[in-house]
Design a protein around this motif. Structure first.
Motif, mmCIF file in Angstrom:
data_model
loop_
_atom_site.group_PDB
_atom_site.id
_atom_site.type_symbol
_atom_site.label_atom_id
_atom_site.label_comp_id
_atom_site.label_asym_id
_atom_site.label_seq_id
_atom_site.Cartn_x
_atom_site.Cartn_y
_atom_site.Cartn_z
ATOM 1 N N VAL A 93 6.624 -0.329 -3.847
ATOM 2 C CA VAL A 93 6.897 -1.753 -4.064
ATOM 3 C C VAL A 93 6.075 -2.529 -3.033
ATOM 4 O O VAL A 93 6.142 -2.232 -1.841
ATOM 5 C CB VAL A 93 8.402 -2.056 -3.865
ATOM 6 N N ARG A 94 5.292 -3.500 -3.523
ATOM 7 C CA ARG A 94 4.406 -4.223 -2.595
ATOM 8 C C ARG A 94 4.612 -5.732 -2.686
ATOM 9 O O ARG A 94 4.643 -6.293 -3.794
ATOM 10 C CB ARG A 94 2.937 -3.938 -2.929
ATOM 11 N N ASN A 95 4.706 -6.370 -1.528
ATOM 12 C CA ASN A 95 4.783 -7.835 -1.436
ATOM 13 C C ASN A 95 3.509 -8.432 -0.838
ATOM 14 O O ASN A 95 3.187 -9.596 -1.082
ATOM 15 C CB ASN A 95 5.975 -8.249 -0.573
ATOM 16 N N PHE A 176 6.918 -0.663 0.510
ATOM 17 C CA PHE A 176 7.752 0.512 0.781
ATOM 18 C C PHE A 176 7.776 1.430 -0.427
ATOM 19 O O PHE A 176 7.365 1.049 -1.525
ATOM 20 C CB PHE A 176 9.183 0.114 1.188
ATOM 21 N N LYS A 177 8.270 2.646 -0.158
ATOM 22 C CA LYS A 177 8.312 3.682 -1.191
ATOM 23 C C LYS A 177 9.752 4.074 -1.485
ATOM 24 O O LYS A 177 10.564 4.203 -0.564
ATOM 25 C CB LYS A 177 7.543 4.899 -0.653
ATOM 26 N N LEU A 178 10.059 4.220 -2.770
ATOM 27 C CA LEU A 178 11.402 4.646 -3.176
ATOM 28 C C LEU A 178 11.302 5.915 -4.019
ATOM 29 O O LEU A 178 10.293 6.140 -4.695
ATOM 30 C CB LEU A 178 12.068 3.571 -4.030
ATOM 31 N N ASP A 200 9.422 5.296 8.088
ATOM 32 C CA ASP A 200 8.457 6.299 7.614
ATOM 33 C C ASP A 200 7.817 5.873 6.290
ATOM 34 O O ASP A 200 6.667 6.200 6.035
ATOM 35 C CB ASP A 200 9.171 7.639 7.354
ATOM 36 N N GLY A 201 8.597 5.212 5.452
ATOM 37 C CA GLY A 201 8.125 4.899 4.099
ATOM 38 C C GLY A 201 8.092 3.419 3.801
ATOM 39 O O GLY A 201 8.128 3.014 2.636
ATOM 40 N N CYS A 202 8.042 2.603 4.864
ATOM 41 C CA CYS A 202 7.954 1.141 4.684
ATOM 42 C C CYS A 202 6.838 0.624 5.579
ATOM 43 O O CYS A 202 6.571 1.200 6.633
ATOM 44 C CB CYS A 202 9.228 0.434 5.174
ATOM 45 N N ARG A 203 6.229 -0.488 5.186
ATOM 46 C CA ARG A 203 5.401 -1.226 6.155
ATOM 47 C C ARG A 203 6.206 -2.434 6.598
ATOM 48 O O ARG A 203 6.628 -3.248 5.764
ATOM 49 C CB ARG A 203 4.059 -1.661 5.555
ATOM 50 N N LEU A 204 6.430 -2.521 7.896
ATOM 51 C CA LEU A 204 7.270 -3.561 8.477
ATOM 52 C C LEU A 204 6.462 -4.238 9.578
ATOM 53 O O LEU A 204 6.089 -3.591 10.553
ATOM 54 C CB LEU A 204 8.547 -2.921 9.078
HETATM 55 P P1 TMP Z 1 -0.058 3.295 0.666
HETATM 56 O O1 TMP Z 1 -0.590 1.927 0.949
HETATM 57 O O2 TMP Z 1 -0.625 4.357 1.558
HETATM 58 O O3 TMP Z 1 -0.156 3.665 -0.785
HETATM 59 O O4 TMP Z 1 1.522 3.255 1.013
HETATM 60 C C1 TMP Z 1 2.374 2.304 0.421
HETATM 61 C C2 TMP Z 1 3.761 2.442 1.023
HETATM 62 O O5 TMP Z 1 4.368 3.669 0.648
HETATM 63 C C3 TMP Z 1 3.785 2.449 2.555
HETATM 64 O O6 TMP Z 1 4.883 1.671 2.978
HETATM 65 C C4 TMP Z 1 3.997 3.877 2.943
HETATM 66 C C5 TMP Z 1 4.698 4.470 1.772
HETATM 67 N N1 TMP Z 1 4.283 5.843 1.505
HETATM 68 C C6 TMP Z 1 5.175 6.860 1.639
HETATM 69 O O7 TMP Z 1 6.338 6.655 1.990
HETATM 70 N N2 TMP Z 1 4.769 8.134 1.372
HETATM 71 C C7 TMP Z 1 3.517 8.433 0.975
HETATM 72 O O8 TMP Z 1 3.202 9.596 0.739
HETATM 73 C C8 TMP Z 1 2.583 7.351 0.862
HETATM 74 C C9 TMP Z 1 1.164 7.624 0.455
HETATM 75 C C10 TMP Z 1 3.002 6.082 1.124
#
Ligand code: TMP
Length: 258
Positions: A93-95, A176-178, A200-204
């Protein structure tokens, strides 16, 4: 702990059989990887913080009616969750443009997107989790169209909730990633939110300074990753007693030689 049956070891978590059928214990490690595990390291205390942050966010999402796998936190590094069949799709999900979106399309990092963008990646380490279209998901039967409707609707609601929550503590939720899973009830299955939500899975990014408070500090060798994760937890009102819980646990582990 070692006598429990291990079901799976991933890059950041270990899954053990839970105490009752249909339950799983998620153990959060300090291990960090990036670029499909080409880069490996550890972030001290990350597992403790991510366990706590993920508990917090999943609990709040439960309060607004998002069905999740979370049952309860068991201890500093473990939580009890419902066993699910993971849908092999990472939902991004991207904003704001960043990371692979910026690279792929040449959009400067930090450019706000005109509306929230959902992307899907097929979960396959050997292929490097490639970006796929909804048509691929339907074509190869990774999820039904009905399931994808539930997933995309939940992802948008989760984003609305989380973007507001983070804005309230001075953090921009960039992306972030779900991950979602199926739970089976008789002949039917339904989709619930699974995995974790953590830095780990979000950009904050700090709203005022754009400072990165997430795993990009590790991916991009910026340093200060443990402090960034602690800062997110602190702003969320977790670990009110400072970082002592995390550091105590690290010294505990060292004493036990683990
Ligand atoms: P990306 O810009 O590298 O595609 O990442 C988008 C978002 O997803 C970022 O917040 C990090 C998260 N992400 C994961 O949690 N696991 C992954 O394997 C990847 C590639 C990204």
């Amino acid at each position: 702990m070692s006598r429990r049956r291990q079901i799976y070891e991933g890059k950041a978590k270990i899954l053990y059989e839970g105490p009752e059928p249909g339950t799983i214990i998620q153990y959060f490690k300090d291990d960090a990887t990036a670029f499909n595990a080409e880069k490996k390291g550890t972030i001290n205390g990350k597992g403790v913080i991510n366990n706590r942050i993920s508990e917090h966010i999943f609990t709040l999402l439960g309060h607004i009616g998002i069905p999740t796998h979370f049952i309860r936190r068991l201890n500093m590094r473990e939580q009890l969750v419902k066993q699910v069949e993971i849908v092999p799709i990472e939902v991004i999900v991207r904003n704001v443009a960043a990371g692979s979106l910026s690279k792929r399309l040449g959009i400067e990092e930090g450019t706000p997107l005109p509306h929230t963008l959902l992307e899907y990646c097929y979960k396959d380490d050997a292929l490097g989790d490639p970006l796929v279209a909804e048509e691929h998901i339907a074509c190869f039967g990774w999820a039904s169209q009905e399931e994808m409707q539930d997933i995309s609707a939940m992802a948008i609601r989760i984003n609305d909730f989380m973007a507001g929550m983070f804005a309230g503590i001075g953090i921009r939720l960039v992306d972030f990633k779900l991950e979602f899973g199926r739970v089976f009830e008789g002949d039917f299955s339904r989709i619930i939110l699974a995995d974790e939500i953590s830095p780990d899975g979000c950009r904050l990014w700090d709203i005022k300074t754009d400072e990165k408070l997430d795993k990009d500090r590790f991916r991009r060798d910026l340093g200060g990753e443990a402090e960034a994760y602690q800062e997110v937890a602190r702003r969320l009102g977790l670990f009110p007693e400072g970082v002592s819980e995390v550091t105590d646990l690290n010294s505990e582990r060292k004493k036990r030689g683990k």
